[in-house]
Each structure stands twice: as C-alpha cells, then as structure tokens.
Design an enzyme around this catalytic site. Structure first.
Site, PDB file in Angstrom:
ATOM      1  N   ASN A   9       0.855  -1.313  -0.400  1.00 56.19           N
ATOM      2  CA  ASN A   9       0.016  -0.017  -0.204  1.00 56.19           C
ATOM      3  C   ASN A   9       0.928   0.967  -0.023  1.00 56.19           C
ATOM      4  OD1 ASN A   9      -1.626   2.174   1.052  1.00 56.19           O
ATOM      5  ND2 ASN A   9      -2.338   1.521   2.693  1.00 56.19           N
ATOM      6  N   LYS A  11       0.351   4.273  -0.375  1.00 55.45           N
ATOM      7  CA  LYS A  11      -0.447   5.165   0.383  1.00 55.45           C
ATOM      8  C   LYS A  11      -0.296   6.580  -0.353  1.00 55.45           C
ATOM      9  CE  LYS A  11       0.476   3.142   4.880  1.00 55.45           C
ATOM     10  NZ  LYS A  11       0.027   3.524   6.083  1.00 55.45           N
ATOM     11  N   HIS A  92      -9.624   1.363   5.274  1.00 56.03           N
ATOM     12  CA  HIS A  92      -8.394   1.170   6.013  1.00 56.03           C
ATOM     13  C   HIS A  92      -8.723   2.452   7.131  1.00 56.03           C
ATOM     14  CE1 HIS A  92      -4.273   2.173   6.854  1.00 56.03           C
ATOM     15  NE2 HIS A  92      -3.648   1.107   6.134  1.00 56.03           N
ATOM     16  N   GLU A  94      -6.855   4.457   8.106  1.00 52.67           N
ATOM     17  CA  GLU A  94      -7.117   5.566   7.793  1.00 52.67           C
ATOM     18  C   GLU A  94      -7.805   6.284   7.034  1.00 52.67           C
ATOM     19  OE1 GLU A  94      -2.638   5.429   5.252  1.00 52.67           O
ATOM     20  OE2 GLU A  94      -1.749   4.949   7.438  1.00 52.67           O
ATOM     21  N   GLU A 162      -5.026  -5.359  10.226  1.00 51.75           N
ATOM     22  CA  GLU A 162      -4.164  -3.663  10.811  1.00 51.75           C
ATOM     23  C   GLU A 162      -4.476  -3.559  11.734  1.00 51.75           C
ATOM     24  OE1 GLU A 162      -2.511  -2.768   6.832  1.00 51.75           O
ATOM     25  OE2 GLU A 162      -3.812  -1.542   6.968  1.00 51.75           O
ATOM     26  N   GLY A 168       2.893   2.216  10.951  1.00 48.71           N
ATOM     27  CA  GLY A 168       3.189   2.772  10.766  1.00 48.71           C
ATOM     28  C   GLY A 168       4.245   3.401  12.234  1.00 48.71           C
ATOM     29  N   SER A 208       3.819  -2.291   9.971  1.00 51.12           N
ATOM     30  CA  SER A 208       4.960  -2.485  10.601  1.00 51.12           C
ATOM     31  C   SER A 208       5.841  -3.834   9.801  1.00 51.12           C
ATOM     32  CB  SER A 208       5.706  -1.948  12.038  1.00 51.12           C
ATOM     33  OG  SER A 208       5.195  -0.557  12.060  1.00 51.12           O
TER      34      SER A 208
HETATM   35  C1  PEP Z   1      -0.532   0.040   6.030  1.00 51.00           C
HETATM   36  O1  PEP Z   1      -0.402   1.196   5.400  1.00 51.00           O
HETATM   37  O2  PEP Z   1      -1.346  -0.826   5.676  1.00 51.00           O
HETATM   38  C2  PEP Z   1       0.082  -0.319   6.824  1.00 51.00           C
HETATM   39  C3  PEP Z   1       0.754  -1.609   7.274  1.00 51.00           C
HETATM   40  O3  PEP Z   1       1.274   0.041   7.156  1.00 51.00           O
HETATM   41  P1  PEP Z   1       3.119   0.433   8.360  1.00 51.00           P
HETATM   42  O4  PEP Z   1       3.065  -1.210   7.157  1.00 51.00           O
HETATM   43  O5  PEP Z   1       3.547   0.809   6.690  1.00 51.00           O
HETATM   44  O6  PEP Z   1       2.714  -0.281   9.195  1.00 51.00           O
END
Ligand code: PEP
Length: 248
Positions: A9, A11, A92, A94, A162, A168, A208
């Site tokens: 992703n 983003k 997601h 976000e 998630e 992040g 992460s």
């Molecule tokens: C995500 O935004 O779906 C995600 C898992 O981000 P990150 O791997 O940067 O934590």
C-alpha cells in the site's frame, strides 16, 4: 490451499520516479509461489499496471460506493478496473479516521468493488485503547460483521488485520496476539460463510511489517501474507518480505 499474498500500500506516496521500483521488484524477486499486489496512488495505477505486466497485480486504495455521478474527487470501482486494477483496499484505518468511514460505508464500497469485478481487500483493526481494554476480538468481530457484504467468495475478498497502533509506528503485536486474531477471523468467516469460503479466504497481517520481522509473522497460523505500507515503497525492502513469504 490458499495462495500467499504480499500486498503493498503506497498510500499518498509516489510519482513516475517510483516506477523504477516495480522493474526492480520484478527483476530481483520473481516469486512464483506468492501473489504480489501493489496499490499505488490512483494517479499511478495505469502506469504501474503497464510496468508490472503479469508479474504483479495492481489495486486501488479506495473506491466510491456509486458507479458514477456527481462525486467530485472520487473514483468508482469500474474506473479502477479500467486503469488496470484487479483489487481495491477498503476500510483502511486511515480512511476510517481521515474520512469518517464506518462499517456500512466499507460494506457498500465492497459491494461496488465486487460488482465491478474487483477483489475487495477489507481492513479491520483495533486501536491501542481498545486493545488495552481487552476489547480487540469484540471490535474485530463487529468490523467483520459490518464491513463484509453477504455473498462474498474467497476470490473476491481478502481480509487484512491491521492493528491501528502498529501502522507506521514500528510496533507490532506479539506473534501470539497476531495468531489469536487471525484464528478468530478464520473462525468468524467459517461461521458466517461456511467452511468453503471460510477456509479459502486469505487473511493478511498489516502493521510495521519489515524484512526483519517478516519471517516470524509469516510463521503464525492463518497468516496468509501481509499488507505492507512503508516497506513496500522500495524494492530493497519489499523484496525480502516477498522472499520471506515464499519461504514460509
Ligand atoms: C498500512 O498502511 O496498511 C500499513 C500496514 O503501513 P505500515 O506497513 O507502514 O505500518
């Protein structure tokens, strides 16, 4: 038998300069045992699709629930498909936080995506406060019940667990905690959709994931791959994650 899936992703990151990462990924990490998906910003979708060829699938990061109409700035599922997408990330955290999307919104979007022939990658996850209050499974159960439409199949839906506090931040749940949630999701899918769909649907972990922790995460039961944010932007990071998944 579930095929493993490594999904990236991007983003709101990436311009034409990032297309070189697709070529690098394809050249350095041909992984026949793993499906690879990149979800770039919509502006890059058709270019990433062209650059990726058959080696890497592409997806959107959101779609509107309507097929077309007066929705300035939005993108329909059919438009994503027209630009080369086969998948779309929905719900997601976000999107849920920045745009106030609730479970019903995600369900409506998932229906639109599936109607357009896309696979919906539906995200669920708890906040830190919810985990600390021992509400994780209740929250995940509610999000699954509310966000997944009826009548889905293992081909047109992927679930991504998630934890919001892991996205992040560099923090991840313990492997036991990841396993507990993935087992819970598997059971919930089996109960609602029957053993065929329940056992065949892929469940990704996201939050992460990095080359250094991927091997441990992929060894957890019912983890069928990862949804990767930051570490999917560079082939030198995403490549080893794909390799770890292939070797799991
Ligand atoms: C995500 O935004 O779906 C995600 C898992 O981000 P990150 O791997 O940067 O934590």
């Amino acid at each position: 038998m579930r095929r493993k899936l490594a999904a990236g992703n991007w983003k709101m990151n990436g311009t034409g300069d990032n297309l070189a990462q697709i070529a690098a990924l394809t050249a350095a990490h041909p992984a026949p045992g793993v499906d690879i998906l990149i979800c770039p910003p919509a502006t890059l979708l058709s270019r990433v699709s062209d650059a990726a060829g058959n080696a890497i699938a592409t997806g959107g990061q959101d779609c509107h629930a309507a097929g077309s109409g007066a929705h300035t700035g939005d993108i329909s599922a059919a438009m994503l498909k027209d630009a080369g997408a086969t998948h779309v990330i929905l719900g997601h955290s976000e999107r849920r936080e920045d745009h106030g999307e609730n479970d019903q919104d995600v369900r409506d979007k998932a229906n639109a995506a599936i109607d357009a022939g896309l696979t919906a990658v539906i995200c669920v996850g708890e906040s830190l406060a919810e985990r600390e209050a021992a509400n994780t499974l209740a929250i995940i159960g509610g999000q699954l019940a509310g966000s997944i439409p009826d009548g889905v199949t293992a081909q047109n839906m992927v679930i991504a667990y998630e934890p919001i506090w892991a996205i992040g931040t560099g923090k991840i749940p313990t492997l036991d905690q990841i396993g507990e949630v993935h087992d819970f999701i598997r059971t919930a899918l089996e109960k609602r959709f029957g053993p065929g769909v329940g056992r065949s649907t892929r469940i990704l972990y996201g939050g992460s994931v990095k080359p250094s922790n991927a091997e441990g995460i992929f060894a957890v039961s019912n983890v069928d791959g990862a949804l990767v944010g930051g570490a999917s932007l560079k082939a030198e990071d995403f490549g080893p994650i794909i390799t770890a998944l292939e070797n799991a």
